[in-house]
Structures are given as structure tokens and as C-alpha cells.
Design an enzyme around this catalytic site. Structure first.
Site, PDB file in Angstrom:
ATOM      1  N   TYR A 212       0.860  -1.200   0.000  1.00  0.00           N
ATOM      2  CA  TYR A 212       0.000   0.000   0.000  1.00  0.00           C
ATOM      3  C   TYR A 212       0.886   1.237   0.000  1.00  0.00           C
ATOM      4  O   TYR A 212       1.577   1.524   0.978  1.00  0.00           O
ATOM      5  CB  TYR A 212      -0.892  -0.025   1.245  1.00  0.00           C
TER       6      TYR A 212
ATOM      7  N   LYS B  10      -1.078  -0.906  -4.294  1.00  0.00           N
ATOM      8  CA  LYS B  10      -2.310  -0.126  -4.183  1.00  0.00           C
ATOM      9  C   LYS B  10      -1.895   1.312  -3.945  1.00  0.00           C
ATOM     10  O   LYS B  10      -1.114   1.591  -3.027  1.00  0.00           O
ATOM     11  CB  LYS B  10      -3.114  -0.667  -2.995  1.00  0.00           C
TER      12      LYS B  10
HETATM   13  O1  GLR Z   1      -7.374   0.196   3.664  1.00  0.00           O
HETATM   14  C1  GLR Z   1      -8.502   0.519   3.267  1.00  0.00           C
HETATM   15  O2  GLR Z   1      -9.535   0.331   3.914  1.00  0.00           O
HETATM   16  C2  GLR Z   1      -8.596   1.116   1.925  1.00  0.00           C
HETATM   17  O3  GLR Z   1      -7.640   1.543   1.396  1.00  0.00           O
HETATM   18  C3  GLR Z   1      -9.871   1.126   1.178  1.00  0.00           C
HETATM   19  C4  GLR Z   1     -10.803   2.279   1.256  1.00  0.00           C
HETATM   20  O4  GLR Z   1     -12.016   1.890   0.683  1.00  0.00           O
HETATM   21  C5  GLR Z   1     -10.404   3.531   0.575  1.00  0.00           C
HETATM   22  O5  GLR Z   1     -10.334   3.301  -0.771  1.00  0.00           O
HETATM   23  C6  GLR Z   1     -11.436   4.559   0.933  1.00  0.00           C
HETATM   24  O6  GLR Z   1     -11.366   4.975   2.095  1.00  0.00           O
HETATM   25  O7  GLR Z   1     -12.264   4.956   0.102  1.00  0.00           O
END
Ligand code: GLR
Length: 290
Positions: free
Chosen positions: A131, A156
């Protein structure tokens, strides 16, 4: 790893006494699964990864694996101090998870080789998606090196620098055409037109948690949602630090599942902002029902 469609990042429900509500998490997952997500990412950012004890993290991942029951891949958050990241990775492996989303190692910075060693230690345990956010911002050649690490299957992006991402995608895919890239910006739907343009088709959907009908309609091409639902939602989520998570939990509560509030240092939304969210959900649902 076979991931496609809308990726579901469930919230982690808490009871009024502050403990993890495992039965509510299972119900949240069951409700989401009815709408056919392409993967479930448990105990990640939206799941308040940074507020969970190791035992709670393991419990949330175990519940996710059990509830999903092999229908789609389940990935678990891991990260922070290397000892904690490895413990979370092992617990996720024991629970039967398919992979990890690796958050940045907090506080301590280090040179590139140090971060590569951190990633490889975790990726030895389970297939890992790195990430990119916070303290982890990769140069394209660094991404190429990380993509070569055994067990690293994807990146990501939570930074949103399209120029850098385009160069990263081109450089990594020149060696590994099937390497996974995800748009991981908060409310990724808003920026998907740009990410599709650079070859990134996968994205995380926080909206799927509370309005899977809206998230699925967007996936199926309903562009009206961008202006009338997603853009105002991004503005609201950006209003207070931590709303990225607490508004999502509020949305799940508003749709009828009591997942409780957020843990400190996050704060729950103000009544006015909850009202604004309710109006937005109504608008989004009206659009997709038309
Ligand atoms: O670690 C996480 O929960 C994310 O990166 C996903 C989330 O859905 C992110 O895309 C968001 O907060 O919209």
C-alpha cells in the site's frame, strides 16, 4: 490472485462497551456478499486496522474468512512495526486468508533497502499487496524492485500522483504484465476515469460498505453518480481528519446495521454531517433506482 469487480473493505463493528462485535461483522459481510464483491479486505484502513489489538485483528480476519467461505479472495491488513506486521501476517495465514494489504511501517523511516527488507519479510508469509500511502511513496524503479520480491503481487496507490503512477505501471508491467495495480485513493470511484486511462482497473470501494447498490451501479457504468454522489461525498469525507472512516461507519448505521462508532483518535461525524450524508445516500439511491 484473481481479483475483479468492486473490492469490499468492511468496517470493524464495535459494541457500546467498546469491544469488537464479531456477530455484527459477520452480518455486515453477509449483506455485502449478496451484492457480489470481487474480494474482501478485512481489518484494513476502513476496518480501523490501526485501532485493533493483535487479538482483535486475528478475530476480524477469522470471521471474514469463515463468512466469505471461499466465494472470493479474503485479504487482511498488516503493517506498522515489523513484529506486529509479522504477527498479523501469520494470524491471517492461520485463519486461511489469501493475502495481505501491507500498510506503511509507521514512524520509523528508512532507506529503500530497509523498506524492501520489511516487505520481503511479510511477503514470505502470504501474497502481499504493497500500500503506497503516508510514508511509503515509491519511485518507479523502486516499484520494479519491489515487484520482483517473491510474494509481492500488487501495489495499491493511495497517493494519487498520476504522472508517477503512469511511469510506475509502465515500468513494472514491462517486466510483469499481470502485476496488480489498484486505485486506493479515498472514494476511488471519483478518480477511476483517470486511473483507467493509465491501465489501472481495480479499486477499493468504501461506498460498497453502506451502499453496495450505488457502488455496483457505478461499476456498471452509471457516470451520473460521479457528479451527483461521489464528488459531494469526497468533499464531506475530506472535511474532518478521520471522516474517511467514521462517515463510512455512519453510512452503515444509517442503512440499518449498528456497527457502533469509531475508536480514538478518530471521531464520529457531527449531527449536521450525518444529515448531509443521509441526504447524499438518498440522492445516490434515487439515481440508481431510476
Ligand atoms: O485500507 C482501506 O480500507 C482502503 O484503502 C480502502 C478504502 O475503501 C479507501 O479506498 C477509501 O477509504 O475509500
Amino acid at each position: 490472485m484473481d481479483l475483479s469487480g468492486v473490492l469490499f473493505f468492511p468496517v470493524t463493528p464495535f459494541r457500546a462497551d467498546g469491544t469488537l462485535a464479531g456477530d455484527v461483522l459477520a452480518e455486515h459481510l453477509r449483506r455485502g456478499l449478496e451484492h457480489g464483491p470481487g474480494g474482501v479486505f478485512a481489518a484494513c484502513g476502513t476496518g480501523e486496522f490501526s485501532a485493533l489489538s493483535e487479538a482483535e485483528h486475528a478475530e476480524a480476519v477469522r470471521i471474514a474468512v469463515e463468512t466469505v467461505n471461499g466465494r472470493v479472495p479474503v485479504l487482511a491488513g498488516a503493517g506498522g512495526p515489523i513484529g506486529a506486521a509479522l504477527a498479523q501476517a501469520r494470524a491471517a495465514g492461520e485463519a486461511g486468508a489469501d493475502g495481505l494489504l501491507l500498510m506503511p511501517p509507521y514512524l520509523a523511516g528508512g532507506p529503500r533497502e530497509g523498506y524492501a527488507a520489511y516487505v520481503s519479510a511479510v511477503a514470505e508469509v502470504l501474497p502481499t499487496i504493497v500500500y503506497q500511502r503516508g510514508s511509503v511513496v515509491l519511485e518507479p524503479d523502486q516499484a520494479v524492485e519491489l515487484a520482483r520480491v517473491p510474494g509481492v503481487v500488487g501495489i495499491k496507490d493511495g497517493v494519487g500522483d498520476i504522472d508517477r503512477m503512469q511511469r510506475t505501471v509502465l515500468a513494472v508491467r514491462a517486466e510483469q504484465p499481470d502485476f496488480l495495480f489498484f486505485n486506493g485513493l479515498p472514494t476511488a470511484e471519483l478518480t477511476m476515469p483517470a486511473y483507467r486511462g493509465i491501465g489501472v482497473e481495480l479499486y477499493s470501494s468504501a461506498v460498497f460498505c453502506f451502499a453496495p447498490e450505488i457502488a455496483t451501479a457505478y461499476l456498471n457504468g452509471d457516470e451520473r453518480l460521479i457528479e451527483e454522489f461521489y464528488a459531494p461525498l469526497v468533499r464531506l469525507r475530506g472535511k474532518v481528519p478521520g471522516y474517511a472512516v467514521s462517515l463510512i461507519k455512519a453510512g452503515v448505521r444509517q442503512r440499518g446495521l449498528d456497527v457502533g462508532g469509531v475508536r480514538p483518535p478518530l471521531v464520529d461525524p457531527s449531527p449536521e454531517d450525518e444529515e448531509e450524508l443521509a441526504r447524499l445516500i438518498k440522492t445516490g439511491l434515487a439515481l440508481v433506482e431510476r
